[in-house]
Design an enzyme around this catalytic site. Structure first.
Site, PDB file in Angstrom:
ATOM      1  CE  LYS A   3      28.068  66.560  37.711  1.00  0.00           C
ATOM      2  NZ  LYS A   3      28.820  65.719  38.619  1.00  0.00           N
ATOM      3  CG  PHE A  58      17.843  53.760   6.934  1.00  0.00           C
ATOM      4  CD1 PHE A  58      18.555  54.114   5.802  1.00  0.00           C
ATOM      5  CD2 PHE A  58      17.909  52.448   7.379  1.00  0.00           C
ATOM      6  CE1 PHE A  58      19.328  53.181   5.123  1.00  0.00           C
ATOM      7  CE2 PHE A  58      18.675  51.502   6.716  1.00  0.00           C
ATOM      8  CZ  PHE A  58      19.384  51.874   5.585  1.00  0.00           C
ATOM      9  CG  ASN A 100      19.738  57.428  19.450  1.00  0.00           C
ATOM     10  OD1 ASN A 100      20.453  56.603  18.899  1.00  0.00           O
ATOM     11  ND2 ASN A 100      19.519  58.631  18.927  1.00  0.00           N
ATOM     12  CG  ASP A 118      14.043  65.784   9.091  1.00  0.00           C
ATOM     13  OD1 ASP A 118      14.944  65.275   8.389  1.00  0.00           O
ATOM     14  OD2 ASP A 118      13.013  65.167   9.415  1.00  0.00           O
ATOM     15  CB  ILE A 119      20.078  66.060   8.697  1.00  0.00           C
ATOM     16  CG1 ILE A 119      20.504  66.672  10.034  1.00  0.00           C
ATOM     17  CG2 ILE A 119      21.226  66.053   7.691  1.00  0.00           C
ATOM     18  CD1 ILE A 119      21.494  65.841  10.829  1.00  0.00           C
TER      19      ILE A 119
HETATM   20  O1  C5P Z   1      11.696  61.295  11.320  1.00  0.00           O
HETATM   21  P1  C5P Z   1      12.562  60.102  11.544  1.00  0.00           P
HETATM   22  O2  C5P Z   1      13.618  60.334  12.597  1.00  0.00           O
HETATM   23  O3  C5P Z   1      11.826  58.833  11.792  1.00  0.00           O
HETATM   24  O4  C5P Z   1      13.295  59.903  10.144  1.00  0.00           O
HETATM   25  C1  C5P Z   1      14.310  58.984   9.946  1.00  0.00           C
HETATM   26  C2  C5P Z   1      15.150  59.371   8.762  1.00  0.00           C
HETATM   27  O5  C5P Z   1      15.412  60.778   8.722  1.00  0.00           O
HETATM   28  C3  C5P Z   1      16.506  58.729   8.822  1.00  0.00           C
HETATM   29  O6  C5P Z   1      16.969  58.586   7.496  1.00  0.00           O
HETATM   30  C4  C5P Z   1      17.327  59.758   9.584  1.00  0.00           C
HETATM   31  O7  C5P Z   1      18.713  59.629   9.350  1.00  0.00           O
HETATM   32  C5  C5P Z   1      16.770  61.057   9.046  1.00  0.00           C
HETATM   33  N1  C5P Z   1      16.749  62.173  10.023  1.00  0.00           N
HETATM   34  C6  C5P Z   1      17.553  63.252   9.836  1.00  0.00           C
HETATM   35  N2  C5P Z   1      17.493  64.316  10.715  1.00  0.00           N
HETATM   36  C7  C5P Z   1      16.649  64.310  11.751  1.00  0.00           C
HETATM   37  C8  C5P Z   1      15.807  63.191  11.967  1.00  0.00           C
HETATM   38  C9  C5P Z   1      15.901  62.145  11.083  1.00  0.00           C
HETATM   39  O8  C5P Z   1      18.357  63.270   8.889  1.00  0.00           O
HETATM   40  N3  C5P Z   1      16.602  65.330  12.582  1.00  0.00           N
END
Ligand code: C5P
Length: 409
Positions: free
Chosen positions: A292, A332, A213, A311-312
């Protein structure tokens, strides 16, 4: 950004080829709003003329303790008392040895000795041949000047004027300016270990393509810089971005969300603050092809299946350290509308004490932004400003929400 506005810097030059970089340093300090008084040793004048430094600083250069311009005949007293900081760049091996001994037989070492030690900091940017730098005498002297209260900024590594390669080059003018700005910043996060994620992730489809992105990483890099300036030990886990690492920040480069998670989990074990600014890809190709993916001539596009990424932030926020309050997590949210409602909902969903909202399309890649802070107590706006300034404000807001650290042993 006028980050040194109101500061008066005495810039001392000692003998060394790096004197040419001091001209640029002088210019940058002035550009950041400082006033600069240059003082040169006799050896420095062999490398660059006072005329150049006078033109850049807009002030006559001092070189002698017998300078008749001072009505009281005491330039060492007058110059050192006016200064908010004395910066010696380049600082030769000989000058470091002179500082160690408290020598005072020429103006620059004299004014360093005469400075009010509690009030006027002394910063040194050493510059010398690699053998001189590595010599036990120099290293011993550096340890001693540091113990005597000087701030030793370190050196760069690379090609040297003598034709050799190694440690001992003077830092670049931009680096010294960055160090000086950091030096003056209030130390709101002293003793903290801050972990920041920044930039996009790249999820490979095959060895040459992937999905990613437009996140530039700027906000996260500014936060890492501001946290370091505030006295924290900072690790920045960065996706693929084209940004220089802020000085004094440890950077771990990653590509995919899973790599980012692994790097974050390792660092989160000891961090006290986690700020997740990364725009992590929500999905990755379920299977990355080892080769590829080629057009097969049928005119049909390949079908790709996707798997959800971890989701980190949410996973770190669930950890024992975060739940016990030992690790403060900040998330964020980039939204296109209804910022407050979405940020409030996201704060609850991620399980973090502080969620920072911004309007995504207006923020991506830009140098400025506006933030909305949502926590248990309500919300607060940080109005439109540069990301640099917002990062500083956010760091202060985070610091104000942290439980105080136990006193250090
Ligand atoms: O769910 P969303 O992507 O809108 O959430 C945004 C927040 O979650 C940001 O702080 C982003 O760095 C964190 N995030 C994350 N891992 C993900 C998706 C989002 O740490 N897979």
């Amino acid at each position: 950004m006028n980050e040194l506005a109101g500061k008066h810097i005495v810039l001392g030059l000692t003998g060394g080829v790096a004197c040419y970089k001091a001209a640029e340093l002088c210019r940058l300090l002035i550009k950041e709003g400082a006033t600069v008084q240059v003082v040169m040793t006799e050896a420095a004048e062999q490398f660059i003329t006072p005329v150049t430094l006078q033109a850049l600083s807009g002030r006559t250069v001092y070189g002698s303790q017998w300078d008749a311009r001072e009505p009281n005949n005491m330039p060492h007293i007058n110059l050192s008392r006016e200064a908010d900081a004395i910066v010696i760049a380049p600082c030769s091996a000989d000058f470091i040895a002179r500082l160690v001994q408290g020598r005072a037989d020429e103006l620059l070492s004299l004014l360093c000795l005469a400075r009010p030690i509690e009030r006027v900091p002394l910063l040194l940017a050493p510059a010398m041949n690699r053998e001189m730098w590595a010599h036990p005498a120099t290293q011993r002297n550096l340890a001693q000047v540091a113990q005597d209260g000087a701030v030793v900024l370190g050196v760069g590594s690379g090609d040297q004027a003598c034709g050799e390669t190694g440690d001992g080059r003077m830092l670049e003018a931009e680096e010294i300016t960055e160090e000086l700005i950091a030096f003056f910043a209030p130390k709101h996060l002293a003793g903290h270990k801050v972990l920041v994620t920044a930039g996009p992730t790249f999820e490979a489809m095959d060895p040459v393509r992937g999905i990613t992105n437009h996140s530039s990483g700027k906000m996260g890099f500014h936060i890492a810089r501001a946290a370091r300036e505030a006295g924290a030990e900072v690790t920045l886990v960065a996706g693929p971005v084209h940004l220089p690492t802020p000085r004094g920040v440890r950077r771990v480069d990653v590509q995919s969300a899973r790599q980012m998670l692994a790097a974050v989990e390792q660092q989160a074990a000891t961090a006290t603050v986690f700020v997740a600014t990364a725009a992590v890809a929500d999905w990755r190709p379920a299977q990355a092809s080892e080769q590829k993916i080629k057009k097969d001539g049928s005119g049909l596009a390949p079908t790709l299946a996707f798997t959800e990424n971890p989701d980190i932030l949410a996973s770190v926020a669930q950890s024992d350290r975060a739940r016990s309050g030992a690790l403060y997590c900040v998330g964020f949210a980039a939204e296109s509308h209804d910022l407050l409602a979405h940020a409030t909902a996201k704060r609850a969903r991620k399980g973090v004490p502080l969620l920072v909202g911004n309007i995504g399309p207006a923020a991506f890649g830009q140098d400025d932004n506006a933030l909305l802070l949502v926590d248990a107590g309500g919300h607060r706006e940080l109005p439109h400003a540069s990301k640099r300034l917002l990062a500083r404000q956010l760091v202060q807001e985070i610091a104000a929400r942290l439980p105080s650290l136990p006193p250090r042993a």
